[in-house]
Design an enzyme around this catalytic site. Structure first.
Site, PDB file in Angstrom:
ATOM      1  N   LYS A   1       0.821  -1.223   0.000  1.00  0.00           N
ATOM      2  CA  LYS A   1       0.000   0.000   0.000  1.00  0.00           C
ATOM      3  C   LYS A   1       0.849   1.265   0.000  1.00  0.00           C
ATOM      4  CE  LYS A   1      -4.436  -1.690   1.359  1.00  0.00           C
ATOM      5  NZ  LYS A   1      -5.661  -1.562   2.093  1.00  0.00           N
TER       6      LYS A   1
ATOM      7  N   LYS B   1     -10.588  -2.717  -3.801  1.00  0.00           N
ATOM      8  CA  LYS B   1     -11.418  -1.513  -3.907  1.00  0.00           C
ATOM      9  C   LYS B   1     -10.694  -0.390  -4.632  1.00  0.00           C
ATOM     10  CE  LYS B   1     -13.340  -2.195   0.714  1.00  0.00           C
ATOM     11  NZ  LYS B   1     -12.789  -2.021   2.065  1.00  0.00           N
TER      12      LYS B   1
ATOM     13  N   LYS C   1      -5.012  -9.305  -6.554  1.00  0.00           N
ATOM     14  CA  LYS C   1      -6.209  -9.431  -5.717  1.00  0.00           C
ATOM     15  C   LYS C   1      -7.306  -8.470  -6.201  1.00  0.00           C
ATOM     16  CE  LYS C   1      -6.157  -7.475  -1.605  1.00  0.00           C
ATOM     17  NZ  LYS C   1      -7.001  -7.021  -0.494  1.00  0.00           N
TER      18      LYS C   1
END
Ligand code: AQP
Length: 339
Positions: A115, A205, A202
């Site tokens: 991230k 969102k 993956k």
């Protein structure tokens, strides 16, 4: 060994674009556990702000996740549904656990690396210590079971390490533990749903392409279009699981089919082995619409009356606080604070 009251805790971030991965990896299992356990399901808004959130959108997204829990079948009267920031024990225990957790442990967390990306120096400190707050979320309720997707496994292991170190530091080697070591519950045929555009990534969102994910608010046409356009290879489906090796996109779609129909992958391949994607994809689209459309419709009905969602959240927060407050008080006493 102390027997802990079996209790389930899990959370979902209100960061928009709730998707099929969140549903199959987490929310569906929330519902499955509620007949056998006391459950606490949390909209983790403190986690959400570890990356920038527009305040208006955050508020709406808190309602959206709450509506998704209820629409999927979570019983918020029997169990506890609330948003994290309403119960101050999360932040308070989070701080104490920041002081128990080790920098070396956090440095191993792969989600932070993914991230924060290349711009690590500019990531918030909150993003770095996120797993400590997640440990606090669980341990504030002395929860024993945590249903999550496969991507959260490493954070759960850290929560166990933190619980163990706290028990050891404050009670010593041989005393009965204060915190349980929470168990991850990672079940179903789709514990890691992958992007529809790239079977090596993956479903997420924050992926810019809308075509990479099916959201819980997509209508039937959007669901069908996304499945039709999902990346595949040219071969027919294999007759067994071994035949899915090296075929990430096929494996993902079969896993989704299995999870949505509550079957295992072998059962799906017994039916569809040898068939082309041109036949499999429409069947998957029909199944996805059958399962997701009622959830989406119920979410939209609930979102039309946010005052009802507010009432659920306020009631849930009061009940969550009643469980977490005594745990936090005991922790403060053990740490040596004057309370
Ligand atoms: N692709 C997935 N497959 C299975 N489970 C998944 N989960 C998330 N993605 C998948 C599970 O959903 C729960 C809630 O996730 P979250 O909202 O707390 O955060 P996340 O893991 O960061 O979700 P995303 O979609 O992957 O968001 P971004 O794009 O921000 O990284 C968790 O139990 C999670 O395991």
């Amino acid at each position: 060994m102390t027997d802990f009251h079996p209790r389930v805790f899990s959370g979902v971030q209100p960061t928009g674009n709730l998707h099929l991965g969140n549903y199959l990896g987490a929310i569906k299992n929330f519902v499955a556990l509620q007949d056998s356990h006391d459950c606490i399901y949390c909209v983790v808004d403190l986690h959400a702000i570890t990356v920038w959130q527009d305040p208006q959108e955050l508020k709406q997204n808190i309602y959206e996740v709450t509506a998704a829990f209820l629409a999927a079948g979570v019983d918020a009267t029997k169990h506890v549904v609330f948003n994290q920031s309403r119960v101050s024990a999360h932040a308070e225990l989070g701080w104490i656990l920041n002081c128990v957790s080790r920098i070396g442990w956090l440095n191993r967390m792969t989600q932070f690396k993914e991230k924060a990306g290349k711009n690590r120096e500019n990531a918030s400190v909150g993003l770095y210590v996120y797993p400590n707050l997640m440990a606090a979320d669980i341990l504030a309720y002395r929860a024993t079971h945590v249903p999550v997707g496969d991507d959260q496994k490493q954070h759960l292991e850290l929560a166990r390490d933190i619980a163990q170190k706290f028990n050891h530091d404050y009670l010593g080697e041989n005393a009965p533990p204060f915190f349980p070591l929470p168990e991850p519950v990672i079940t179903g045929a789709a514990t890691r749903v992958m992007s529809l555009r790239d079977g090596s990534r993956k479903m997420s969102k924050s992926e810019p392409s809308e075509m990479s994910r099916i959201t819980l608010t997509d209508d039937a046409d959007e669901i069908a279009k996304k499945i039709k356009k999902a990346k595949t290879d040219p071969d027919p489906l294999p007759g067994d699981k071994e035949g899915l090796q090296g075929r990430p996109e096929a494996s993902n779609l079969v896993g989704i089919f299995a999870a949505l129909s509550d079957r295992d992958v072998d059962a799906v391949l017994t039916e569809y082995g040898g068939k082309q994607f041109s036949e499999f994809k429409p069947a998957l689209a029909d199944l996805a619409v059958e399962v997701l459309a009622p959830i989406g419709a119920e979410m939209s009905r609930l979102l039309d009356a946010p005052e009802h969602l507010e009432a659920f959240l306020a009631d849930g927060a009061a009940r969550a606080d009643a469980i977490a407050s005594p745990v936090l008080s005991k922790v403060k006493e053990m740490v040596g604070f004057s309370t």
